[in-house]
Scaffold this motif. Structure first.
Motif, PDB file in Angstrom:
ATOM      1  N   SER A 153      30.999  49.043  41.668  1.00  0.00           N
ATOM      2  CA  SER A 153      30.535  48.314  42.851  1.00  0.00           C
ATOM      3  C   SER A 153      30.077  49.282  43.926  1.00  0.00           C
ATOM      4  O   SER A 153      29.009  49.102  44.534  1.00  0.00           O
ATOM      5  N   ASP A 154      30.877  50.320  44.179  1.00  0.00           N
ATOM      6  CA  ASP A 154      30.498  51.331  45.171  1.00  0.00           C
ATOM      7  C   ASP A 154      29.185  52.009  44.779  1.00  0.00           C
ATOM      8  O   ASP A 154      28.323  52.274  45.632  1.00  0.00           O
ATOM      9  N   LYS A 155      29.033  52.296  43.476  1.00  0.00           N
ATOM     10  CA  LYS A 155      27.817  52.957  43.013  1.00  0.00           C
ATOM     11  C   LYS A 155      26.588  52.073  43.232  1.00  0.00           C
ATOM     12  O   LYS A 155      25.537  52.540  43.691  1.00  0.00           O
ATOM     13  N   MET A 156      26.700  50.780  42.898  1.00  0.00           N
ATOM     14  CA  MET A 156      25.558  49.882  43.055  1.00  0.00           C
ATOM     15  C   MET A 156      25.162  49.727  44.524  1.00  0.00           C
ATOM     16  O   MET A 156      23.965  49.674  44.853  1.00  0.00           O
ATOM     17  N   VAL A 157      26.145  49.654  45.411  1.00  0.00           N
ATOM     18  CA  VAL A 157      25.839  49.546  46.834  1.00  0.00           C
ATOM     19  C   VAL A 157      25.143  50.816  47.319  1.00  0.00           C
ATOM     20  O   VAL A 157      24.131  50.768  48.025  1.00  0.00           O
ATOM     21  N   ALA A 158      25.678  51.981  46.906  1.00  0.00           N
ATOM     22  CA  ALA A 158      25.113  53.259  47.354  1.00  0.00           C
ATOM     23  C   ALA A 158      23.703  53.470  46.828  1.00  0.00           C
ATOM     24  O   ALA A 158      22.859  54.054  47.518  1.00  0.00           O
ATOM     25  N   ARG A 159      23.427  52.990  45.615  1.00  0.00           N
ATOM     26  CA  ARG A 159      22.120  53.228  45.008  1.00  0.00           C
ATOM     27  C   ARG A 159      21.085  52.154  45.351  1.00  0.00           C
ATOM     28  O   ARG A 159      19.941  52.235  44.899  1.00  0.00           O
ATOM     29  N   HIS A 160      21.477  51.160  46.131  1.00  0.00           N
ATOM     30  CA  HIS A 160      20.528  50.117  46.540  1.00  0.00           C
ATOM     31  C   HIS A 160      20.538  49.952  48.059  1.00  0.00           C
ATOM     32  O   HIS A 160      20.804  48.864  48.577  1.00  0.00           O
ATOM     33  N   PRO A 161      20.228  51.015  48.793  1.00  0.00           N
ATOM     34  CA  PRO A 161      20.216  50.914  50.254  1.00  0.00           C
ATOM     35  C   PRO A 161      19.157  49.938  50.767  1.00  0.00           C
ATOM     36  O   PRO A 161      19.264  49.440  51.884  1.00  0.00           O
ATOM     37  N   HIS A 162      18.154  49.646  49.941  1.00  0.00           N
ATOM     38  CA  HIS A 162      17.116  48.697  50.342  1.00  0.00           C
ATOM     39  C   HIS A 162      17.607  47.255  50.241  1.00  0.00           C
ATOM     40  O   HIS A 162      16.942  46.339  50.722  1.00  0.00           O
TER      41      HIS A 162
END
Length: 284
Positions: free
Chosen positions: A111-120
């Motif tokens: 979850s943390d990874k997906m949030v960090a990799r989708h700043p848009h």
């Protein structure tokens, strides 16, 4: 909708039994089933397993998901995805048994990874970008996460060979180590094939092995340049071969024979018949 909390194990047996048999509980139920399978009084087979022994099953289940999608077998996909999910749960339970981490840690990490990799999507960055630009941004974030690691570090060794070849080549291409067009790749394929054909009688077994690997590696590079998934293309070729050979067997069976009762010339003619049948769109 309130999300059910993950069970704090070990649960009293009565609570565990209630959770295991409650079909409305979703992930908490599945996690408890896995915990029970690995408990001292659980399933002997599950108790004996390790990361190493389960890993091949994980790969197999991932391939079965891909197979269901390839065949558009949507009625099967639900079950195949469940099998793959269970593999993650199995690995997480073994990690918990060893005091390494829990399933909740796995969920938090992704979850943390997906949030960090989708700043848009989850941050302030503009969403006004193409899918291709997002792919480039994704790779940029991944590169930053790797820090000072070597360019090719982190490409999983257990990937299918063709898939890993493409990933290695993509990494190298990002730093400029790539042919500018497909023409150079095709020339290299011709060169590698010619070397293998011309020298195969004089090469040692080890040298033939190496040359053949070189040829496959360049073929994977061509697939990358053509934006073709080489594993998917090979699976499709396998399926086509299986389908057409089955037609050969069907036609031979009509005369009371099997392939071993035929010869290459006849089977080659039947192969061409099956090929023509498919192209005409009359194959069943």
């Amino acid at each position: 909708m309130k999300v059910a909390a993950m069970p704090q194990r070990p649960l009293p047996r009565s609570e565990s039994d209630a959770l295991v048999h409650d079909v409305t509980e979703g992930m908490p139920r599945l996690l408890e089933i896995m915990a029970r399978l690995r408990a001292p009084d659980g399933c002997p087979w599950d108790i004996e397993q390790t990361f190493a022994t389960i890993a091949p099953y994980t790969l197999e289940e991932a391939h079965e998901v891909a197979d269901a999608i390839e065949r558009e077998a949507w009625d099967e996909l639900k079950g195949e995805l469940g099998d793959l999910l269970f593999q993650s749960v199995f690995h997480a339970q073994m990690a918990e048994d060893m005091g390494l981490f829990r399933f909740e840690d796995v969920v938090r990490a992704i979850s943390d990874k997906m949030v960090a990799r989708h700043p848009h999507v989850f941050g302030e960055e503009s969403r006004d970008k193409s899918a291709d630009q997002q792919t480039l941004d994704w790779e940029r974030v991944k590169a930053a996460e790797r820090g000072n690691a070597r360019t090719l570090d982190g490409v999983a060794m257990a990937l299918p060979g063709l898939t890993r070849a493409v990933k290695l080549q993509k990494r190298a291409a990002r730093v400029g180590f790539d042919w500018p067009s497909t023409d150079e790749v095709i020339d290299k394929i011709a060169e590698e094939a010619r070397e293998l054909v011309e020298a195969h009688t004089s090469l040692t077994e080890e040298e033939r092995f190496e040359e053949f690997g070189d040829l496959l590696f360049v073929m994977a590079n061509l697939a990358r340049h053509l934006k073709i998934d080489p594993e998917a293309a090979l699976r499709a070729a396998n399926a086509k071969f299986t389908r057409r050979f089955a037609r050969i067997e069907d036609w031979l069976a009509e005369t009371g024979r099997k392939p071993e009762d035929s010869d290459l010339a006849e089977m080659d003619a039947l192969w061409n018949r099956a090929k023509a049948e498919e192209k005409a769109g009359v194959a069943t």
